[in-house]
Design a protein around this motif. Structure first.
Motif, short mmCIF file in Angstrom:
data_model
loop_
_atom_site.label_atom_id
_atom_site.label_comp_id
_atom_site.label_asym_id
_atom_site.label_seq_id
_atom_site.Cartn_x
_atom_site.Cartn_y
_atom_site.Cartn_z
N ASN A 98 -48.34 -17.87 61.75
CA ASN A 98 -48.22 -16.68 62.64
C ASN A 98 -47.33 -17.21 63.76
N ASN A 99 -46.77 -16.26 64.55
CA ASN A 99 -45.90 -16.35 65.60
C ASN A 99 -46.75 -16.99 66.83
N ALA A 100 -45.96 -17.49 67.83
CA ALA A 100 -46.63 -18.14 69.10
C ALA A 100 -47.45 -16.92 69.55
N ALA A 101 -47.42 -15.82 69.34
CA ALA A 101 -48.19 -14.66 70.29
C ALA A 101 -49.33 -14.37 69.27
N ASN A 102 -49.56 -14.78 67.89
CA ASN A 102 -50.45 -14.66 66.98
C ASN A 102 -50.85 -13.08 66.67
N ASN A 103 -49.61 -12.34 66.63
CA ASN A 103 -49.53 -10.96 66.31
C ASN A 103 -48.74 -10.65 65.24
N ALA A 104 -48.02 -11.64 64.46
CA ALA A 104 -47.14 -11.10 63.26
C ALA A 104 -47.24 -12.51 62.58
N ASN A 105 -47.24 -12.01 61.25
CA ASN A 105 -47.07 -13.15 60.01
C ASN A 105 -45.73 -13.56 60.16
#
Length: 239
Positions: A98-105
Protein backbone atom coordinates in the motif's frame (compact mmCIF):
# COMPACT_ATOMS: atom_id res chain seq x y z
CA UNK A 1 17.22 3.47 57.95
CA UNK A 2 13.84 4.47 56.52
CA UNK A 3 14.35 3.38 52.83
CA UNK A 4 15.01 -0.04 51.33
CA UNK A 5 18.10 -0.39 49.15
CA UNK A 6 18.22 -4.18 48.87
CA UNK A 7 16.03 -6.92 50.26
CA UNK A 8 16.53 -10.67 50.12
CA UNK A 9 13.99 -13.32 51.07
CA UNK A 10 14.90 -16.95 51.72
CA UNK A 11 13.49 -19.13 48.95
CA UNK A 12 12.09 -15.91 47.40
CA UNK A 13 12.98 -12.73 45.62
CA UNK A 14 16.00 -10.48 45.79
CA UNK A 15 15.02 -6.87 45.12
CA UNK A 16 17.10 -3.82 44.24
CA UNK A 17 15.67 -0.36 44.87
CA UNK A 18 16.11 3.19 43.66
CA UNK A 19 14.78 5.87 45.98
CA UNK A 20 12.81 3.19 47.82
CA UNK A 21 11.21 1.90 44.56
CA UNK A 22 11.84 -1.64 43.33
CA UNK A 23 13.70 -1.54 40.00
CA UNK A 24 15.01 -5.08 39.68
CA UNK A 25 13.60 -8.22 41.24
CA UNK A 26 14.43 -11.86 40.76
CA UNK A 27 11.52 -14.19 40.03
CA UNK A 28 11.00 -17.91 39.69
CA UNK A 29 11.48 -17.58 35.94
CA UNK A 30 14.22 -14.92 35.82
CA UNK A 31 14.22 -11.22 36.64
CA UNK A 32 11.68 -8.43 36.51
CA UNK A 33 12.92 -4.93 35.66
CA UNK A 34 10.75 -1.87 36.25
CA UNK A 35 11.61 1.11 34.04
CA UNK A 36 14.34 1.72 31.46
CA UNK A 37 17.15 -0.81 30.93
CA UNK A 38 20.40 0.28 29.33
CA UNK A 39 23.17 -2.12 28.37
CA UNK A 40 26.09 -2.04 25.95
CA UNK A 41 25.43 -5.59 24.73
CA UNK A 42 22.54 -7.98 25.29
CA UNK A 43 22.89 -11.62 24.34
CA UNK A 44 19.72 -13.70 24.61
CA UNK A 45 19.96 -17.45 24.18
CA UNK A 46 16.22 -18.10 24.34
CA UNK A 47 13.01 -16.51 23.09
CA UNK A 48 12.54 -12.74 23.48
CA UNK A 49 8.99 -11.48 23.97
CA UNK A 50 8.21 -7.77 23.61
CA UNK A 51 4.90 -6.27 24.70
CA UNK A 52 5.78 -2.73 23.56
CA UNK A 53 7.65 -1.03 20.74
CA UNK A 54 11.22 -1.87 19.77
CA UNK A 55 12.89 1.44 18.93
CA UNK A 56 16.08 1.58 16.83
CA UNK A 57 17.75 4.86 15.85
CA UNK A 58 18.94 5.82 12.36
CA UNK A 59 21.25 3.18 10.88
CA UNK A 60 20.66 0.89 13.89
CA UNK A 61 19.84 -2.44 12.34
CA UNK A 62 17.74 -5.45 13.15
CA UNK A 63 19.98 -8.29 11.98
CA UNK A 64 18.72 -11.81 11.45
CA UNK A 65 20.69 -14.98 10.69
CA UNK A 66 24.03 -16.49 11.81
CA UNK A 67 25.85 -14.41 9.19
CA UNK A 68 23.71 -11.26 9.50
CA UNK A 69 21.92 -12.46 6.34
CA UNK A 70 18.96 -10.10 6.65
CA UNK A 71 18.91 -6.49 7.80
CA UNK A 72 16.07 -4.06 8.47
CA UNK A 73 16.89 -0.42 9.18
CA UNK A 74 16.31 3.28 8.45
CA UNK A 75 19.32 5.23 7.17
CA UNK A 76 17.94 8.66 8.02
CA UNK A 77 16.17 9.05 4.66
CA UNK A 78 15.04 5.67 3.37
CA UNK A 79 13.80 2.41 4.83
CA UNK A 80 15.78 -0.62 3.76
CA UNK A 81 15.35 -4.39 3.80
CA UNK A 82 18.65 -5.92 2.73
CA UNK A 83 18.96 -9.61 1.96
CA UNK A 84 22.41 -11.18 1.78
CA UNK A 85 21.07 -14.73 1.50
CA UNK A 86 20.35 -16.70 -1.66
CA UNK A 87 16.71 -15.60 -1.97
CA UNK A 88 14.46 -13.07 -0.25
CA UNK A 89 11.00 -14.63 0.04
CA UNK A 90 7.79 -12.89 1.10
CA UNK A 91 4.99 -15.39 1.64
CA UNK A 92 1.32 -15.00 2.35
CA UNK A 93 -2.12 -15.99 1.12
CA UNK A 94 -2.60 -12.38 -0.02
CA UNK A 95 0.30 -9.94 0.00
CA UNK A 96 -0.63 -6.25 -0.36
CA UNK A 97 1.70 -3.29 -0.91
CA UNK A 98 0.00 0.00 0.00
CA UNK A 99 0.89 3.68 -0.15
CA UNK A 100 2.35 5.57 2.83
CA UNK A 101 -1.13 6.58 4.04
CA UNK A 102 -2.24 2.93 3.87
CA UNK A 103 -5.43 3.89 2.03
CA UNK A 104 -4.67 2.76 -1.54
CA UNK A 105 -3.23 -0.36 -3.15
CA UNK A 106 0.00 -0.25 -5.12
CA UNK A 107 0.38 -4.00 -5.69
CA UNK A 108 -1.66 -7.05 -4.68
CA UNK A 109 -0.38 -10.63 -4.89
CA UNK A 110 -2.98 -13.37 -4.41
CA UNK A 111 -1.87 -16.97 -3.84
CA UNK A 112 -3.11 -19.21 -6.65
CA UNK A 113 -4.51 -16.14 -8.42
CA UNK A 114 -3.61 -12.80 -9.88
CA UNK A 115 -0.87 -10.24 -9.48
CA UNK A 116 -2.27 -6.71 -9.79
CA UNK A 117 -0.35 -3.44 -10.20
CA UNK A 118 -1.94 -0.03 -9.63
CA UNK A 119 -1.41 3.61 -10.58
CA UNK A 120 -2.95 6.19 -8.26
CA UNK A 121 -5.20 3.49 -6.77
CA UNK A 122 -6.46 2.39 -10.21
CA UNK A 123 -5.66 -1.11 -11.43
CA UNK A 124 -3.58 -0.98 -14.62
CA UNK A 125 -2.02 -4.45 -14.91
CA UNK A 126 -3.32 -7.84 -13.83
CA UNK A 127 -2.24 -11.39 -14.57
CA UNK A 128 -4.97 -13.83 -15.57
CA UNK A 129 -5.20 -17.58 -16.18
CA UNK A 130 -4.67 -16.95 -19.90
CA UNK A 131 -2.09 -14.14 -19.78
CA UNK A 132 -2.33 -10.51 -18.70
CA UNK A 133 -4.99 -7.80 -18.71
CA UNK A 134 -3.82 -4.21 -19.23
CA UNK A 135 -6.13 -1.25 -18.62
CA UNK A 136 -5.13 1.85 -20.57
CA UNK A 137 -2.21 2.66 -22.84
CA UNK A 138 0.71 0.24 -23.28
CA UNK A 139 4.09 1.51 -24.42
CA UNK A 140 7.02 -0.75 -25.21
CA UNK A 141 10.23 -0.46 -27.23
CA UNK A 142 9.85 -3.96 -28.70
CA UNK A 143 6.94 -6.42 -28.67
CA UNK A 144 7.53 -10.01 -29.77
CA UNK A 145 4.39 -12.16 -30.05
CA UNK A 146 4.78 -15.88 -30.67
CA UNK A 147 1.06 -16.60 -31.01
CA UNK A 148 -2.04 -15.03 -32.53
CA UNK A 149 -2.74 -11.34 -31.86
CA UNK A 150 -6.39 -10.29 -31.75
CA UNK A 151 -7.31 -6.60 -31.93
CA UNK A 152 -10.80 -5.34 -31.16
CA UNK A 153 -10.04 -1.76 -32.15
CA UNK A 154 -7.82 0.21 -34.52
CA UNK A 155 -4.12 -0.52 -34.99
CA UNK A 156 -2.52 2.92 -35.25
CA UNK A 157 1.00 3.83 -36.38
CA UNK A 158 1.30 7.48 -35.40
CA UNK A 159 4.66 8.30 -37.06
CA UNK A 160 5.32 8.65 -40.80
CA UNK A 161 7.38 5.87 -42.39
CA UNK A 162 6.58 3.42 -39.59
CA UNK A 163 5.59 0.22 -41.33
CA UNK A 164 3.50 -2.90 -40.99
CA UNK A 165 6.00 -5.52 -42.14
CA UNK A 166 5.07 -9.10 -43.08
CA UNK A 167 7.20 -12.16 -43.82
CA UNK A 168 10.45 -13.63 -42.52
CA UNK A 169 12.44 -11.36 -44.85
CA UNK A 170 10.27 -8.22 -44.65
CA UNK A 171 8.53 -9.35 -47.84
CA UNK A 172 5.53 -7.00 -47.64
CA UNK A 173 5.32 -3.47 -46.25
CA UNK A 174 2.41 -1.09 -45.70
CA UNK A 175 3.21 2.50 -44.69
CA UNK A 176 2.63 6.23 -45.12
CA UNK A 177 5.69 8.36 -45.95
CA UNK A 178 4.18 11.69 -44.96
CA UNK A 179 2.73 12.37 -48.41
CA UNK A 180 1.58 9.13 -50.00
CA UNK A 181 0.45 5.67 -48.94
CA UNK A 182 2.37 2.59 -50.06
CA UNK A 183 1.90 -1.16 -50.26
CA UNK A 184 5.31 -2.57 -51.17
CA UNK A 185 5.91 -6.17 -52.22
CA UNK A 186 9.63 -6.91 -51.95
CA UNK A 187 9.66 -10.52 -53.14
CA UNK A 188 7.65 -12.88 -55.29
CA UNK A 189 4.30 -11.97 -56.84
CA UNK A 190 1.86 -9.51 -55.31
CA UNK A 191 -1.56 -11.20 -55.35
CA UNK A 192 -4.90 -9.61 -54.52
CA UNK A 193 -7.76 -12.06 -54.25
CA UNK A 194 -11.41 -11.25 -53.63
CA UNK A 195 -14.84 -12.31 -54.97
CA UNK A 196 -15.32 -8.65 -55.97
CA UNK A 197 -12.66 -5.99 -56.24
CA UNK A 198 -13.16 -2.21 -56.44
CA UNK A 199 -11.03 0.92 -56.24
CA UNK A 200 -12.41 4.19 -54.91
CA UNK A 201 -11.05 7.68 -54.54
CA UNK A 202 -10.80 9.19 -51.05
CA UNK A 203 -14.23 10.78 -51.43
CA UNK A 204 -15.69 7.54 -52.86
CA UNK A 205 -16.39 9.39 -56.12
CA UNK A 206 -15.46 8.00 -59.53
CA UNK A 207 -12.33 9.04 -61.44
CA UNK A 208 -9.85 7.90 -64.02
CA UNK A 209 -7.89 4.67 -63.98
CA UNK A 210 -4.48 4.41 -65.62
CA UNK A 211 -2.44 1.36 -66.54
CA UNK A 212 1.28 1.75 -67.12
CA UNK A 213 4.11 -0.01 -68.91
CA UNK A 214 7.69 1.06 -68.25
CA UNK A 215 6.34 4.09 -66.33
CA UNK A 216 4.41 5.23 -69.42
CA UNK A 217 0.61 5.47 -69.51
CA UNK A 218 -0.80 2.93 -71.94
CA UNK A 219 -4.45 2.77 -70.92
CA UNK A 220 -6.63 5.44 -69.31
CA UNK A 221 -10.32 5.69 -68.62
CA UNK A 222 -12.05 8.97 -69.46
CA UNK A 223 -15.50 10.46 -69.14
CA UNK A 224 -16.20 9.38 -72.71
CA UNK A 225 -14.61 5.93 -72.62
CA UNK A 226 -10.96 4.89 -72.72
CA UNK A 227 -7.76 6.19 -74.30
CA UNK A 228 -5.08 3.79 -75.49
CA UNK A 229 -1.55 5.05 -76.13
CA UNK A 230 -0.02 2.84 -78.77
CA UNK A 231 -1.44 -0.17 -80.52
CA UNK A 232 -4.18 -2.46 -79.21
CA UNK A 233 -4.10 -6.18 -79.98
CA UNK A 234 -7.05 -8.47 -79.42
CA UNK A 235 -8.14 -11.85 -80.74
CA UNK A 236 -11.51 -10.30 -81.61
CA UNK A 237 -13.56 -7.11 -81.25
CA UNK A 238 -17.27 -7.06 -80.47
CA UNK A 239 -19.14 -3.92 -81.51
Amino acid sequence: TNENMLSASQNGAISLYYNNNVKLETTASGIDVTGHTETDTLNVSGISTFQGNVHLGDNDRLRIGDGNDLELYHDGTDDLIRSFGTTLKITGTRVVVNNAANNANQAVFTAGGSVALYHNASKKFETTSSGIDVTGHTETDTLNVSGISTFQDNVKLTTDNKRLIFGDNDDLEIFHNGVSNYIVSNTGTFNIKSPAFQFFTASSSTGWVRLFHGNSTRFETTGAGVTIAGSATATSFVK
